[in-house]
Design a protein around this motif. Structure first.
Motif, PDB file in Angstrom:
ATOM      1  N   SER A 164      -0.327   4.934   2.010  1.00  0.00           N
ATOM      2  CA  SER A 164       0.788   4.400   2.942  1.00  0.00           C
ATOM      3  C   SER A 164       0.887   5.649   3.723  1.00  0.00           C
ATOM      4  O   SER A 164       0.522   6.972   3.747  1.00  0.00           O
ATOM      5  CB  SER A 164       1.819   4.203   2.461  1.00  0.00           C
ATOM      6  N   THR A 211       0.199   2.262  12.284  1.00  0.00           N
ATOM      7  CA  THR A 211      -0.175   3.552  12.986  1.00  0.00           C
ATOM      8  C   THR A 211      -1.377   4.102  12.268  1.00  0.00           C
ATOM      9  O   THR A 211      -1.830   5.318  12.916  1.00  0.00           O
ATOM     10  CB  THR A 211       0.843   4.484  13.113  1.00  0.00           C
ATOM     11  N   SER A 236       5.916  -0.077  -0.934  1.00  0.00           N
ATOM     12  CA  SER A 236       6.896  -0.974  -0.917  1.00  0.00           C
ATOM     13  C   SER A 236       6.449  -2.209  -0.180  1.00  0.00           C
ATOM     14  O   SER A 236       7.141  -3.386  -0.522  1.00  0.00           O
ATOM     15  CB  SER A 236       8.310  -0.289  -0.151  1.00  0.00           C
TER      16      SER A 236
HETATM   17  C1  LIG Z   1       6.873   2.993  14.093  1.00  0.00           C
HETATM   18  C2  LIG Z   1       6.600   3.267  12.723  1.00  0.00           C
HETATM   19  C3  LIG Z   1       5.061   2.937  12.229  1.00  0.00           C
HETATM   20  C4  LIG Z   1       4.746   3.080  10.846  1.00  0.00           C
HETATM   21  N1  LIG Z   1       3.383   2.905  10.435  1.00  0.00           N
HETATM   22  C5  LIG Z   1       3.232   2.793   9.218  1.00  0.00           C
HETATM   23  C6  LIG Z   1       1.920   2.711   8.819  1.00  0.00           C
HETATM   24  O1  LIG Z   1       0.777   2.610   9.708  1.00  0.00           O
HETATM   25  N2  LIG Z   1       1.618   2.678   7.551  1.00  0.00           N
HETATM   26  C7  LIG Z   1       2.568   2.855   6.602  1.00  0.00           C
HETATM   27  O2  LIG Z   1       2.412   2.552   5.282  1.00  0.00           O
HETATM   28  N3  LIG Z   1       3.647   3.093   6.933  1.00  0.00           N
HETATM   29  C8  LIG Z   1       4.074   3.038   8.281  1.00  0.00           C
HETATM   30  N4  LIG Z   1       5.387   3.243   8.666  1.00  0.00           N
HETATM   31  C9  LIG Z   1       6.383   3.586   7.641  1.00  0.00           C
HETATM   32  C10 LIG Z   1       6.867   2.305   6.922  1.00  0.00           C
HETATM   33  O3  LIG Z   1       8.057   1.880   7.503  1.00  0.00           O
HETATM   34  C11 LIG Z   1       7.682   2.650   5.442  1.00  0.00           C
HETATM   35  O4  LIG Z   1       8.392   3.758   5.447  1.00  0.00           O
HETATM   36  C12 LIG Z   1       6.223   3.042   4.613  1.00  0.00           C
HETATM   37  O5  LIG Z   1       5.259   2.321   4.579  1.00  0.00           O
HETATM   38  C13 LIG Z   1       6.594   3.520   2.969  1.00  0.00           C
HETATM   39  O6  LIG Z   1       5.821   4.065   2.138  1.00  0.00           O
HETATM   40  P1  LIG Z   1       5.952   3.847   0.809  1.00  0.00           P
HETATM   41  O7  LIG Z   1       5.597   2.213   0.313  1.00  0.00           O
HETATM   42  O8  LIG Z   1       4.632   4.377   0.187  1.00  0.00           O
HETATM   43  O9  LIG Z   1       7.176   4.418   0.230  1.00  0.00           O
HETATM   44  P2  LIG Z   1       8.520   3.807  -0.304  1.00  0.00           P
HETATM   45  O10 LIG Z   1       9.292   3.041   0.823  1.00  0.00           O
HETATM   46  O11 LIG Z   1       9.254   5.083  -0.598  1.00  0.00           O
HETATM   47  O12 LIG Z   1       8.275   2.972  -1.348  1.00  0.00           O
HETATM   48  C14 LIG Z   1       7.736   3.255  -2.625  1.00  0.00           C
HETATM   49  C15 LIG Z   1       7.773   1.946  -3.619  1.00  0.00           C
HETATM   50  O13 LIG Z   1       7.000   2.421  -4.856  1.00  0.00           O
HETATM   51  C16 LIG Z   1       7.890   1.941  -5.766  1.00  0.00           C
HETATM   52  N5  LIG Z   1       7.746   2.786  -6.999  1.00  0.00           N
HETATM   53  C17 LIG Z   1       8.461   4.034  -7.447  1.00  0.00           C
HETATM   54  N6  LIG Z   1       8.100   4.537  -8.537  1.00  0.00           N
HETATM   55  C18 LIG Z   1       7.213   3.339  -8.989  1.00  0.00           C
HETATM   56  C19 LIG Z   1       6.535   3.462 -10.178  1.00  0.00           C
HETATM   57  N7  LIG Z   1       6.425   4.485 -11.027  1.00  0.00           N
HETATM   58  N8  LIG Z   1       5.488   2.474 -10.477  1.00  0.00           N
HETATM   59  C20 LIG Z   1       5.680   1.393  -9.485  1.00  0.00           C
HETATM   60  N9  LIG Z   1       6.301   1.530  -8.463  1.00  0.00           N
HETATM   61  C21 LIG Z   1       6.946   2.495  -8.311  1.00  0.00           C
HETATM   62  C22 LIG Z   1       9.145   1.599  -5.193  1.00  0.00           C
HETATM   63  O14 LIG Z   1       9.777   0.682  -5.785  1.00  0.00           O
HETATM   64  C23 LIG Z   1       8.928   1.383  -3.864  1.00  0.00           C
HETATM   65  O15 LIG Z   1       8.772  -0.008  -3.598  1.00  0.00           O
HETATM   66  C24 LIG Z   1       5.714   3.138   9.983  1.00  0.00           C
HETATM   67  C25 LIG Z   1       7.062   3.280  10.145  1.00  0.00           C
HETATM   68  C26 LIG Z   1       7.326   2.909  11.725  1.00  0.00           C
HETATM   69  C27 LIG Z   1       9.040   3.208  12.127  1.00  0.00           C
END
Ligand SMILES: Cc1cc2nc3c(=O)[nH]c(=O)nc-3n(C[C@H](O)[C@H](O)[C@H](O)COP(=O)(O)OP(=O)(O)OC[C@H]3O[C@@H](n4cnc5c(N)ncnc54)[C@H](O)[C@@H]3O)c2cc1C
Length: 320
Positions: A232, A250, A265
């Motif tokens: 991510s 992005t 997530s």
């Molecule tokens: C304009 C814009 C563009 C963006 N472009 C992108 C993009 O291209 N790609 C992208 O990925 N994001 C992008 N984002 C960010 C996006 O909105 C999210 O914030 C991002 O994808 C979240 O990354 P994540 O799921 O790794 O982290 P988090 O949102 O922090 O999620 C982590 C997840 O892991 C789970 N978790 C935690 N611990 C454990 C465990 N031990 N076992 C199992 N599950 C667990 C949680 O329940 C949670 O669901 C963009 C945002 C904006 C505003």
């Protein structure tokens, strides 16, 4: 009149995405009652006549070492000349990095209408209507092309590869390409990794993995499956993983046969880059994580418990 298909190659080998555009272009040519022809630029070690099995009858081949290095401006010039010389009515590319770089330039040069990211064969019953995804795959748009020459880039995994018996005639041609405006002096390739854009299976990790020191569980699963790895955006932004692995709105948009998301997530910006995957598996400890709405299969659980067990099961299955 004909349908001209750009056959992409890298290091002398035809790219997998080309089989899809060849099948698509050949089906379109059949639908239009015309012939499907291909174009290959640069030296190729593969048997390109064998690409006839995807329905092309002729392949124009410029076997020039100067074309081994991709240059969007030079490739645009060469494809424009070939398409005009052979009266191509429709020109087709993969919607990959090369196709995205050439198609708009060619569209401007030939004053041709362009649909980028087509997902189905055009409706040619009454005009020329091409279907594409819009709003990150949330909706469709039917775009009507009214120009004499039409250009389409096809999304990966959007059209089934079809094969039949047949070989294509190879028509060699020489061309004096314009001087490239950019000169590549060195290429350093990452070795031993499956390229993300061409991978059949992708294992991807999010912030749920807690830190780069835990990535071993992900790479073990990827290795057992013969998969590429992705992540991510926050993971790449925090330097846990390199930026070329970042997928999403992005980042890179991918469409593998299987996408496995570990601790991600499922934010809309992430899904925008992966929601064309054939099968999605999400593993998340939060049963309310949005990824479960987009996933075909979900496991509610802790990645640190589930993933090593999954890897063991895959290894056992592969051995048996
Ligand atoms: C304009 C814009 C563009 C963006 N472009 C992108 C993009 O291209 N790609 C992208 O990925 N994001 C992008 N984002 C960010 C996006 O909105 C999210 O914030 C991002 O994808 C979240 O990354 P994540 O799921 O790794 O982290 P988090 O949102 O922090 O999620 C982590 C997840 O892991 C789970 N978790 C935690 N611990 C454990 C465990 N031990 N076992 C199992 N599950 C667990 C949680 O329940 C949670 O669901 C963009 C945002 C904006 C505003």
């Amino acid at each position: 009149m004909s349908v001209l298909i750009f056959i992409d190659q890298a290091d002398g080998h035809i790219r997998k995405s080309s089989f899809e555009v060849l099948s698509y272009g050949s089906a379109l040519a059949k639908q239009m009652g015309t012939s499907a022809e291909g174009i290959v630029l640069g030296s190729v070690s593969d048997d390109i006549a064998a690409l006839g099995k995807y329905g092309v009858t002729k392949i124009y081949h410029a076997d020039e070492t100067s074309l081994n290095q991709f240059d969007a401006k030079v490739f645009t010039q060469v494809i424009a000349e070939v398409s005009l010389a052979h009266d191509a009515e429709v020109i087709i590319f993969s919607n990959n990095v090369d196709g995205k770089a050439i198609a708009p330039r060619l569209s401007a040069r030939l004053k041709a209408g362009l649909v980028a990211g087509a997902i189905a064969l055009p409706d040619t019953g009454n005009g020329f209507m091409v279907r594409k995804n819009v709003f990150s795959g949330k909706a469709f748009a039917n775009v009507s092309l009214n120009t004499a020459i039409k250009i389409i880039t096809l999304n990966s995994n959007a059209y089934k590869v079809t094969e039949a018996a047949g070989r294509a005639d190879i028509i060699p041609f020489t061309i004096t390409p314009n001087q490239p405006s950019v000169k590549v002096t060195a290429v350093n390739k990452v070795t031993g990794e499956i390229p993300l854009s061409e991978a059949e299976i992708v294992v991807s990790g999010g912030r749920g993995l807690k830190g780069p020191e835990n990535w071993g569980i992900l790479t073990d699963l990827a290795q057992a499956l013969g998969a590429a790895t992705a992540c991510s955006r926050p993971v790449a932004d925090s330097d846990w993983r390199p930026h070329h692995e970042h997928v999403g709105q992005t980042g890179l948009a991918i469409a593998p046969n299987l996408y496995i998301a570990l601790g991600i997530s499922g934010a809309i910006q992430h899904l925008a880059g992966v929601n064309r995957s054939k099968v999605i598996v999400a593993i998340n400890k939060d049963a309310e994580a949005p990824f479960f709405k987009a996933a075909d299969y979900g496991i509610v659980g802790d990645v640190f418990e589930v993933v090593p067990k999954l890897t063991e099961a895959v290894k056992k299955l592969r051995k048996g």
